[in-house]
Scaffold this motif. Structure first.
Motif, PDB file in Angstrom:
ATOM      1  N   HIS A 101       0.847  -1.185   0.000  1.00  0.00           N
ATOM      2  CA  HIS A 101       0.000   0.000   0.000  1.00  0.00           C
ATOM      3  C   HIS A 101       0.887   1.239   0.000  1.00  0.00           C
ATOM      4  CE1 HIS A 101      -3.427  -2.643   0.950  1.00  0.00           C
ATOM      5  NE2 HIS A 101      -2.557  -3.265   1.718  1.00  0.00           N
ATOM      6  N   GLY A 102       0.713   2.101  -0.982  1.00  0.00           N
ATOM      7  CA  GLY A 102       1.595   3.238  -1.165  1.00  0.00           C
ATOM      8  C   GLY A 102       1.019   4.559  -0.692  1.00  0.00           C
ATOM      9  N   SER A 103       1.926   5.446  -0.333  1.00  0.00           N
ATOM     10  CA  SER A 103       1.598   6.838  -0.034  1.00  0.00           C
ATOM     11  C   SER A 103       2.633   7.687  -0.768  1.00  0.00           C
ATOM     12  CB  SER A 103       1.669   7.101   1.475  1.00  0.00           C
ATOM     13  OG  SER A 103       1.237   8.410   1.783  1.00  0.00           O
ATOM     14  N   ARG A 104       2.218   8.805  -1.335  1.00  0.00           N
ATOM     15  CA  ARG A 104       3.085   9.579  -2.214  1.00  0.00           C
ATOM     16  C   ARG A 104       3.409  10.939  -1.621  1.00  0.00           C
ATOM     17  NH1 ARG A 104       2.375   5.786  -5.763  1.00  0.00           N
ATOM     18  NH2 ARG A 104       4.018   6.391  -7.203  1.00  0.00           N
ATOM     19  N   VAL A 105       4.657  11.353  -1.869  1.00  0.00           N
ATOM     20  CA  VAL A 105       5.129  12.664  -1.417  1.00  0.00           C
ATOM     21  C   VAL A 105       5.720  13.383  -2.619  1.00  0.00           C
ATOM     22  CG1 VAL A 105       6.773  13.884   0.069  1.00  0.00           C
ATOM     23  CG2 VAL A 105       5.610  11.830   0.915  1.00  0.00           C
ATOM     24  N   TYR A 106       5.400  14.646  -2.764  1.00  0.00           N
ATOM     25  CA  TYR A 106       5.932  15.418  -3.885  1.00  0.00           C
ATOM     26  C   TYR A 106       7.455  15.468  -3.821  1.00  0.00           C
ATOM     27  CZ  TYR A 106       7.033  19.223  -7.041  1.00  0.00           C
ATOM     28  OH  TYR A 106       7.570  19.969  -8.046  1.00  0.00           O
ATOM     29  N   PHE A 107       8.094  15.199  -4.963  1.00  0.00           N
ATOM     30  CA  PHE A 107       9.547  15.259  -5.087  1.00  0.00           C
ATOM     31  C   PHE A 107       9.888  16.221  -6.210  1.00  0.00           C
ATOM     32  CE2 PHE A 107      13.503  12.940  -6.785  1.00  0.00           C
ATOM     33  CZ  PHE A 107      14.354  13.713  -6.004  1.00  0.00           C
ATOM     34  N   GLY A 108      10.528  17.325  -5.852  1.00  0.00           N
ATOM     35  CA  GLY A 108      10.733  18.414  -6.785  1.00  0.00           C
ATOM     36  C   GLY A 108      11.639  18.111  -7.961  1.00  0.00           C
ATOM     37  N   ALA A 109      12.352  16.981  -7.934  1.00  0.00           N
ATOM     38  CA  ALA A 109      13.240  16.629  -9.047  1.00  0.00           C
ATOM     39  C   ALA A 109      12.566  15.717 -10.065  1.00  0.00           C
ATOM     40  CB  ALA A 109      14.502  15.953  -8.513  1.00  0.00           C
ATOM     41  N   MET A 110      11.283  15.420  -9.874  1.00  0.00           N
ATOM     42  CA  MET A 110      10.560  14.563 -10.816  1.00  0.00           C
ATOM     43  C   MET A 110       9.403  15.333 -11.438  1.00  0.00           C
ATOM     44  SD  MET A 110      10.336  10.716  -9.193  1.00  0.00           S
ATOM     45  CE  MET A 110      10.328   9.873 -10.779  1.00  0.00           C
ATOM     46  N   ARG A 111       9.146  15.005 -12.692  1.00  0.00           N
ATOM     47  CA  ARG A 111       8.022  15.607 -13.412  1.00  0.00           C
ATOM     48  C   ARG A 111       7.012  14.517 -13.780  1.00  0.00           C
ATOM     49  NH1 ARG A 111      12.751  17.764 -15.083  1.00  0.00           N
ATOM     50  NH2 ARG A 111      12.944  16.397 -16.894  1.00  0.00           N
ATOM     51  N   ALA A 112       5.879  14.931 -14.300  1.00  0.00           N
ATOM     52  CA  ALA A 112       4.837  13.981 -14.688  1.00  0.00           C
ATOM     53  C   ALA A 112       5.407  12.945 -15.639  1.00  0.00           C
ATOM     54  CB  ALA A 112       3.675  14.723 -15.344  1.00  0.00           C
ATOM     55  N   GLY A 113       4.980  11.710 -15.446  1.00  0.00           N
ATOM     56  CA  GLY A 113       5.484  10.613 -16.260  1.00  0.00           C
ATOM     57  C   GLY A 113       6.786  10.030 -15.755  1.00  0.00           C
ATOM     58  N   GLY A 114       7.261  10.511 -14.590  1.00  0.00           N
ATOM     59  CA  GLY A 114       8.503  10.002 -14.020  1.00  0.00           C
ATOM     60  C   GLY A 114       9.752  10.609 -14.620  1.00  0.00           C
ATOM     61  N   GLU A 115       9.615  11.697 -15.384  1.00  0.00           N
ATOM     62  CA  GLU A 115      10.779  12.312 -16.020  1.00  0.00           C
ATOM     63  C   GLU A 115      11.626  13.054 -14.988  1.00  0.00           C
ATOM     64  OE1 GLU A 115      11.549  11.770 -19.099  1.00  0.00           O
ATOM     65  OE2 GLU A 115       9.694  10.688 -19.553  1.00  0.00           O
ATOM     66  N   MET A 116      12.957  13.025 -15.196  1.00  0.00           N
ATOM     67  CA  MET A 116      13.894  13.700 -14.312  1.00  0.00           C
ATOM     68  C   MET A 116      14.984  14.355 -15.135  1.00  0.00           C
ATOM     69  SD  MET A 116      14.477  10.917 -11.261  1.00  0.00           S
ATOM     70  CE  MET A 116      14.990   9.651 -12.432  1.00  0.00           C
ATOM     71  N   ASP A 117      15.718  15.260 -14.480  1.00  0.00           N
ATOM     72  CA  ASP A 117      16.924  15.788 -15.104  1.00  0.00           C
ATOM     73  C   ASP A 117      17.983  14.696 -15.132  1.00  0.00           C
ATOM     74  OD1 ASP A 117      15.772  18.279 -15.415  1.00  0.00           O
ATOM     75  OD2 ASP A 117      16.519  19.022 -13.487  1.00  0.00           O
ATOM     76  N   PRO A 118      18.983  14.809 -16.024  1.00  0.00           N
ATOM     77  CA  PRO A 118      20.045  13.796 -16.072  1.00  0.00           C
ATOM     78  C   PRO A 118      20.739  13.588 -14.728  1.00  0.00           C
ATOM     79  CG  PRO A 118      20.131  15.157 -18.037  1.00  0.00           C
ATOM     80  CD  PRO A 118      19.120  15.790 -17.135  1.00  0.00           C
ATOM     81  N   LYS A 119      20.906  14.656 -13.954  1.00  0.00           N
ATOM     82  CA  LYS A 119      21.411  14.568 -12.589  1.00  0.00           C
ATOM     83  C   LYS A 119      20.455  15.333 -11.676  1.00  0.00           C
ATOM     84  CE  LYS A 119      25.234  12.362 -13.657  1.00  0.00           C
ATOM     85  NZ  LYS A 119      25.433  10.935 -13.272  1.00  0.00           N
ATOM     86  N   ILE A 120      19.974  14.671 -10.634  1.00  0.00           N
ATOM     87  CA  ILE A 120      19.007  15.336  -9.771  1.00  0.00           C
ATOM     88  C   ILE A 120      19.723  16.314  -8.838  1.00  0.00           C
ATOM     89  CG2 ILE A 120      17.257  13.518  -9.882  1.00  0.00           C
ATOM     90  CD1 ILE A 120      18.242  12.512  -7.179  1.00  0.00           C
ATOM     91  N   PRO A 121      19.170  17.520  -8.658  1.00  0.00           N
ATOM     92  CA  PRO A 121      19.758  18.464  -7.701  1.00  0.00           C
ATOM     93  C   PRO A 121      19.547  17.978  -6.271  1.00  0.00           C
ATOM     94  CG  PRO A 121      17.711  19.331  -8.601  1.00  0.00           C
ATOM     95  CD  PRO A 121      17.996  18.070  -9.349  1.00  0.00           C
ATOM     96  N   HIS A 122      20.388  18.462  -5.368  1.00  0.00           N
ATOM     97  CA  HIS A 122      20.351  17.953  -3.994  1.00  0.00           C
ATOM     98  C   HIS A 122      19.277  18.616  -3.140  1.00  0.00           C
ATOM     99  CE1 HIS A 122      24.723  16.215  -4.057  1.00  0.00           C
ATOM    100  NE2 HIS A 122      24.045  15.938  -5.154  1.00  0.00           N
TER     101      HIS A 122
END
Length: 269
Positions: free
Chosen positions: A43-64
């Motif tokens: 059972h999952g619960s979700r928290v906003y993560f500022g290094a991810m975009r819709a569809g699971g897209e991310m920058d090549p290197k995530i900022p800290h």
């Protein structure tokens, strides 16, 4: 007298494991459920993560900064509290990089804070579960295969975390695969471990990062390379099952590494 013959409906569970994940990541829930026996539910619960975009897209290197923000109050505290309101048996944090940034002492402080929201349910995270897994397997020389979206500094912080815990980190680094969750294949990950990591002769390797596709190659790599293979979601689910009091269920799991034949130290606490 009723003649109804009820079909399987998911209500009779041996264990229910809650997992907190970044809002656009399906990796932890997918891999947990792949490993889970039919009578264990996730059972999952979700928290906003500022290094991810819709569809699971991310920058090549995530900022800290977003990595650190993920574990700051109030959002993760609220997610844990809402998840703990359900009749679960244990809660897992499906996020590796925050523990790398916090370090071992900071992670303990995080767990202590979140424990105020769990209604007494046991709580674990990827890196603390990995420490338990390495200890259960009796390994000291370890290698860390980090996701390609980790930069070198974040990878170094991961090495520092496990060095603090008394392990000899013989290799670490972001793997040289596409920095895109959907483009990482079991074949490519296996080849990277075979050609880049195995030569360092670790006792065990951890494929860190809960968003990297990994559990499907554990058995094959262990048989081929001879050392133990842990992955973020495999070891997190193993530890959560033991904390949930489902040790017998965990021991019955096959196909996902020698880890499942072991017991965590001190019952996983």
């Amino acid at each position: 007298m009723s003649t109804i013959q009820a079909q399987k409906d998911g209500w009779e569970a041996r264990a229910r494991i809650g997992v907190v994940v970044p809002h656009a990541d399906v990796g932890p829930e997918s891999e947990f459920q792949a490993i889970a026996p039919d009578d264990v539910f996730v059972h999952g619960s979700r928290v906003y993560f500022g290094a991810m975009r819709a569809g699971g897209e991310m920058d090549p290197k995530i900022p800290h900064d977003p990595v650190r923000a993920f574990v700051q109050p109030p959002h993760i505290d609220d997610a844990v509290e809402l998840l703990a309101a359900s009749p679960l048996d244990a809660i897992a944090l499906g996020f590796t990089s925050s523990a790398y940034i916090l370090g071992a002492s900071g992670e303990k402080e995080l767990f202590a804070r979140l424990a105020q929201h769990t209604r007494g349910l046991p709580l674990t995270g990827t890196t603390s579960a990995a420490v338990a897994g390495f200890t259960a397997l009796g390994t000291r020389r370890i290698a860390l295969v980090n996701p390609p979206w980790f930069d070198d500094r974040l990878s170094g912080l991961g090495a520092d975390y496990f060095t603090e815990q008394g392990f000899d980190v013989v290799h670490h680094g972001p793997c040289g695969l596409p920095s895109n969750q959907k483009l990482i294949t079991p074949e490519a990950l296996s080849e990277w471990i075979r050609t880049t990591v195995a030569g360092h002769r670790p006792d065990a390797v951890l494929v860190a990062g809960n968003g990297i596709r990994a559990v499907g190659v554990i058995n094959a790599l262990e048989q081929e390379l001879g050392f133990a293979v842990l992955t973020a979601n495999q070891v997190l689910f193993w530890h959560a099952l033991h904390l949930a009091g489902a040790a017998e269920t965990a021991r019955a799991i096959t196909g996902y590494g020698r880890l499942y034949s072991t017991e965590p130290p001190y019952g996983g606490a």
